[in-house]
Enzyme design. Structure first.
Site, short mmCIF file in Angstrom:
data_model
loop_
_atom_site.label_atom_id
_atom_site.label_comp_id
_atom_site.label_asym_id
_atom_site.label_seq_id
_atom_site.Cartn_x
_atom_site.Cartn_y
_atom_site.Cartn_z
NE ARG A 1 -4.35 -1.12 9.51
CZ ARG A 1 -3.33 -0.46 8.99
NH1 ARG A 1 -3.45 0.77 8.61
NH2 ARG A 1 -2.19 -1.07 8.83
CE LYS B 1 -2.28 -0.86 3.81
NZ LYS B 1 -1.75 -2.18 4.23
NE ARG C 1 6.10 -0.13 9.72
CZ ARG C 1 4.92 -0.19 9.14
NH1 ARG C 1 4.76 0.30 7.92
NH2 ARG C 1 3.90 -0.73 9.75
P1 AMP Z 1 0.64 0.79 8.63
O1 AMP Z 1 1.86 1.62 8.45
O2 AMP Z 1 -0.53 1.30 7.85
O3 AMP Z 1 0.89 -0.67 8.42
O4 AMP Z 1 0.22 0.95 10.18
C1 AMP Z 1 1.08 0.56 11.23
C2 AMP Z 1 0.30 0.40 12.52
O5 AMP Z 1 -0.32 1.63 12.88
C3 AMP Z 1 -0.83 -0.62 12.47
O6 AMP Z 1 -0.39 -1.93 12.71
C4 AMP Z 1 -1.75 -0.10 13.57
O7 AMP Z 1 -1.26 -0.44 14.86
C5 AMP Z 1 -1.63 1.40 13.42
N1 AMP Z 1 -2.63 1.96 12.47
C6 AMP Z 1 -2.39 2.56 11.26
N2 AMP Z 1 -3.53 2.95 10.67
C7 AMP Z 1 -4.53 2.58 11.51
C8 AMP Z 1 -5.94 2.69 11.48
N3 AMP Z 1 -6.57 3.25 10.42
N4 AMP Z 1 -6.65 2.19 12.53
C9 AMP Z 1 -6.04 1.63 13.60
N5 AMP Z 1 -4.72 1.48 13.69
C10 AMP Z 1 -3.95 1.96 12.66
#
Ligand code: AMP
Length: 224
Positions: free
Chosen positions: A88, A13, A153
């Site tokens: 999400r 993404k 990360r």
């Molecule tokens: P990502 O970089 O989009 O994979 O997000 C990393 C982490 O941030 C996820 O595993 C969640 O813990 C948190 N996170 C990001 N976006 C959301 C969202 N829309 N709702 C809840 N948690 C989120």
């Protein structure tokens, strides 16, 4: 253009979002990036979010929704946006619908990037980010230039990735029927060369596929 990218962690993404925003000149709104910034700055929101992020769980809806609503008030976002990693949960999608209705804005398309779970763990464990540019690489599939200063990360470690996949299937996957029922879901096969997947995404959101021209009610089948 108002787009949402959804897909499991590691589907690409973030990388693909960058290609789409370059193409359409719209801001990318990544809730993951916003939360990581809060975490790095040590804000109250960041400290709260870290508790959930560090173990691969979703941050509570009210925290994320508040953060996104603030961002949508900006004029730049009104002109168009690409959400990456938001919504999400169905509750987040409903909150977004209400905010967009209040602002008089409509979504053009929701693109689902599909990748099987087996491939995701390998993809995520090889993922690295360039500290200086924010560019995302994969040590095997999209190798960084020599000498790049890279970080992994914290939540890309295998045990945490597995939890993130569990959260995806339980809480995020219900968005697929939610948006399919509205006829705005587009499915894209996320397996293949980076440029190939970008081309599929662009085809899925090209004029005639989105917006006022009606697409097939359940989205197009995955590109092969
Ligand atoms: P990502 O970089 O989009 O994979 O997000 C990393 C982490 O941030 C996820 O595993 C969640 O813990 C948190 N996170 C990001 N976006 C959301 C969202 N829309 N709702 C809840 N948690 C989120």
């Amino acid at each position: 253009m108002r787009l949402i990218l959804i897909g499991p962690p590691g589907a690409g993404k973030g990388t693909q979002a960058k290609a789409l925003v370059d193409r359409f000149g719209i801001p990318q709104i990544s809730t993951g990036d916003m939360l990581r910034e809060h975490k790095a700055k040590g804000t109250a929101l960041g400290v709260k979010a870290a508790e959930f992020m560090n173990r691969g769980a979703l941050v509570p809806d009210e925290v994320v929704i508040g953060m996104v609503e603030e961002r949508l008030q900006s004029d730049a976002a009104k002109a168009g946006f690409l959400f990456d990693g938001f919504p999400r949960t169905v509750a987040q999608a409903q909150a977004l619908d209400a905010t967009l209705a209040r602002l008089g804005l409509k979504l053009d398309a929701v693109v689902l990037i599909e990748v099987s779970d087996e491939l995701l763990v390998e993809r995520i464990s090889g993922r690295r980010t360039d500290k200086a540019t924010g560019q995302i690489y994969h040590i095997k599939y999209n190798p960084p230039p020599p000498g790049a200063d890279l970080v992994q990360r914290a939540d890309d470690k295998e045990e945490v990735v597995k939890e993130r996949l569990v959260a995806y299937h339980a809480q995020t996957a219900p968005l697929v029927p939610y948006y399919a029922a509205r006829g705005i879901l587009r499915r894209v096969d996320g397996v293949g060369e980076l440029a190939e997947v970008t081309a599929r995404l662009l085809a899925a959101v090209s004029p005639g596929t989105v917006g006022s021209v009606a697409g097939p009610p359940h989205g197009v089948p995955p590109a092969k």
